[in-house]
Design a protein around this motif. Structure first.
Motif, mmCIF file in Angstrom:
data_model
loop_
_atom_site.group_PDB
_atom_site.id
_atom_site.type_symbol
_atom_site.label_atom_id
_atom_site.label_comp_id
_atom_site.label_asym_id
_atom_site.label_seq_id
_atom_site.Cartn_x
_atom_site.Cartn_y
_atom_site.Cartn_z
ATOM 1 N N ILE A 26 6.084 4.060 -16.446
ATOM 2 C CA ILE A 26 6.037 4.904 -15.248
ATOM 3 C C ILE A 26 7.249 5.820 -15.213
ATOM 4 O O ILE A 26 8.377 5.394 -15.481
ATOM 5 N N ARG A 27 7.035 7.069 -14.879
ATOM 6 C CA ARG A 27 8.143 8.026 -14.783
ATOM 7 C C ARG A 27 9.060 7.655 -13.623
ATOM 8 O O ARG A 27 8.652 6.978 -12.667
ATOM 9 N N SER A 28 10.290 8.101 -13.695
ATOM 10 C CA SER A 28 11.218 7.897 -12.580
ATOM 11 C C SER A 28 10.650 8.564 -11.331
ATOM 12 O O SER A 28 10.224 9.720 -11.372
ATOM 13 N N GLY A 29 10.609 7.813 -10.245
ATOM 14 C CA GLY A 29 10.032 8.326 -9.010
ATOM 15 C C GLY A 29 8.548 8.067 -8.884
ATOM 16 O O GLY A 29 7.939 8.437 -7.872
ATOM 17 N N GLY A 30 7.943 7.436 -9.910
ATOM 18 C CA GLY A 30 6.521 7.132 -9.864
ATOM 19 C C GLY A 30 6.221 5.892 -9.045
ATOM 20 O O GLY A 30 7.101 5.312 -8.394
ATOM 21 N N ARG A 31 4.964 5.449 -9.096
ATOM 22 C CA ARG A 31 4.524 4.340 -8.248
ATOM 23 C C ARG A 31 3.831 3.268 -9.084
ATOM 24 O O ARG A 31 3.053 3.575 -9.996
ATOM 25 N N ASP A 53 14.442 0.105 -10.706
ATOM 26 C CA ASP A 53 14.771 0.345 -9.307
ATOM 27 C C ASP A 53 14.548 1.797 -8.925
ATOM 28 O O ASP A 53 14.910 2.221 -7.822
ATOM 29 N N ASP A 54 13.942 2.568 -9.848
ATOM 30 C CA ASP A 54 13.725 3.989 -9.599
ATOM 31 C C ASP A 54 12.237 4.332 -9.446
ATOM 32 O O ASP A 54 11.831 5.492 -9.532
ATOM 33 N N ILE A 55 11.409 3.305 -9.219
ATOM 34 C CA ILE A 55 9.998 3.543 -8.935
ATOM 35 C C ILE A 55 9.633 2.816 -7.646
ATOM 36 O O ILE A 55 10.308 1.865 -7.240
ATOM 37 N N ALA A 56 8.579 3.286 -6.992
ATOM 38 C CA ALA A 56 8.091 2.637 -5.778
ATOM 39 C C ALA A 56 7.151 1.505 -6.170
ATOM 40 O O ALA A 56 6.260 1.690 -7.012
ATOM 41 N N LEU A 57 7.347 0.330 -5.570
ATOM 42 C CA LEU A 57 6.542 -0.850 -5.874
ATOM 43 C C LEU A 57 5.762 -1.244 -4.628
ATOM 44 O O LEU A 57 6.338 -1.432 -3.559
#
Length: 321
Positions: A237-242, A259-263
């Motif tokens: 997943i790209r940085s800032g992805g979900r 810690d740079d993606i939404a979970l």
């Protein structure tokens, strides 16, 4: 009445078909003659004993969550339904009350000729005339979950999405919704299922190996991997992805290693993102598609549960009464 019955904790090979008393509705409850029901993981896991510490079962236990059928009797203070109404939806065993949200949808078990349900819940609704009982039973949990995933993900046209476990009931309901949102869909599957997933809207079908996950994915949907084994998926997943998941155990950022993606753990047992009425509307308009792999009679209900647990299945297994 006849029903699929677990007489104690154990695998589905121990299930039988037995004569059981017809359940009667109490206040704010309805009795339904079941026309069709579909098999879900909970029908195996709960009688298997995984939740016995938090939700012990009483035996004999009738499994079954998803259903479509006809209202045959209403209890006191029920105004939304009357005998003869065709309805569908999902419920969970009464033993799982603590896990069933603030407006619980509870029942006596849908793999039976009759079941009793709580009437005041967004997880039951009238069945649209153009939606067959089999399709409705196949879409209850899967359709609700697919809608909740879409509402949470906020997929934009042109985004790259990855669906893990795409051939299951939720995956085959989700992919057409992603295609309608104009996402670029990559799905995991065997070669035998690739044509079906492309027909549903997937642009690309890959194997299950982490090495094949496409880098730079905007949103990944995990429908199959255990929730504590998502680090490999998270790396795609790209940085800032979900990253959206529906499986237990509930994951956290630490176990994903990102810690740079939404979970997001998606479980909408209150229908706050849209209940069964919305599922019925989408299905009636053709936006939600039911993929039914096999059909069984009620006498074959134990075998349906065994096949669900032991075999690779594409879409849903439906039991008709």
């Amino acid at each position: 009445m006849k029903a699929v019955v677990a007489t104690g904790y154990g695998p589905p090979e121990q299930y039988t078909v037995a004569d059981m008393p017809v359940p009667r509705p109490g206040p704010r409850q309805i009795q339904v003659r079941i026309a069709a029901a579909s098999v879900n993981p909970g029908d195996i896991v709960v009688p298997g004993g995984e939740f016995r510490q938090v939700a012990p079962l009483e035996f004999p236990h009738i499994p079954g969550n998803d259903f479509a059928g006809t209202v045959t009797e209403v209890g006191a203070d029920v105004t939304a339904y009357m005998p003869g109404d065709e309805i569908f939806g999902l419920s969970v065993p009464r033993a799982l009350r603590a896990m069933a949200g603030t407006r619980p949808s509870l029942s006596t078990g849908t793999l039976a000729e009759y079941a009793v349900f709580e009437a005041d819940t967004p997880l039951l609704t009238h069945r649209p005339p153009t939606l067959s009982a089999e399709r409705a039973a196949a879409l209850a949990t899967t359709g609700l979950t697919a809608r909740a995933l879409m509402a949470t993900a906020g997929v934009q046209p042109g985004e790259a999405v990855l669906v893990i476990g795409a051939t299951g009931g939720v995956g085959t309901a989700l992919i057409p919704l992603l295609a309608a949102a104009q996402a670029r869909i990559t799905a995991t599957a065997t070669d035998a299922d690739a044509a079906l997933l492309r027909d549903l809207g997937a642009a690309r079908v890959i194997g299950y190996a982490e090495a094949e996950y496409p880098a730079g994915t905007d949103a990944a949907f995990n429908l199959a991997l255990p929730g504590d084994q998502l680090a490999g998926l998270a790396r795609a997943i790209r940085s800032g992805g979900r990253l959206l998941t529906i499986t237990y155990p509930v994951p956290d950022q630490e176990t994903t290693g990102r810690d740079d993606i939404a979970l997001h753990f998606v479980l909408d047992m209150d229908g706050t993102l849209g209940g069964m009425h919305e599922v019925g509307e989408l299905a009636a308009h053709g936006d939600l598609r039911a993929t039914i792999a096999r059909r069984y009679t009620l006498d074959e209900g134990p075998q349906a549960c065994i096949d669900f647990a032991r075999q690779h299945t594409t879409g849903k297994l439906v039991v008709t009464m």
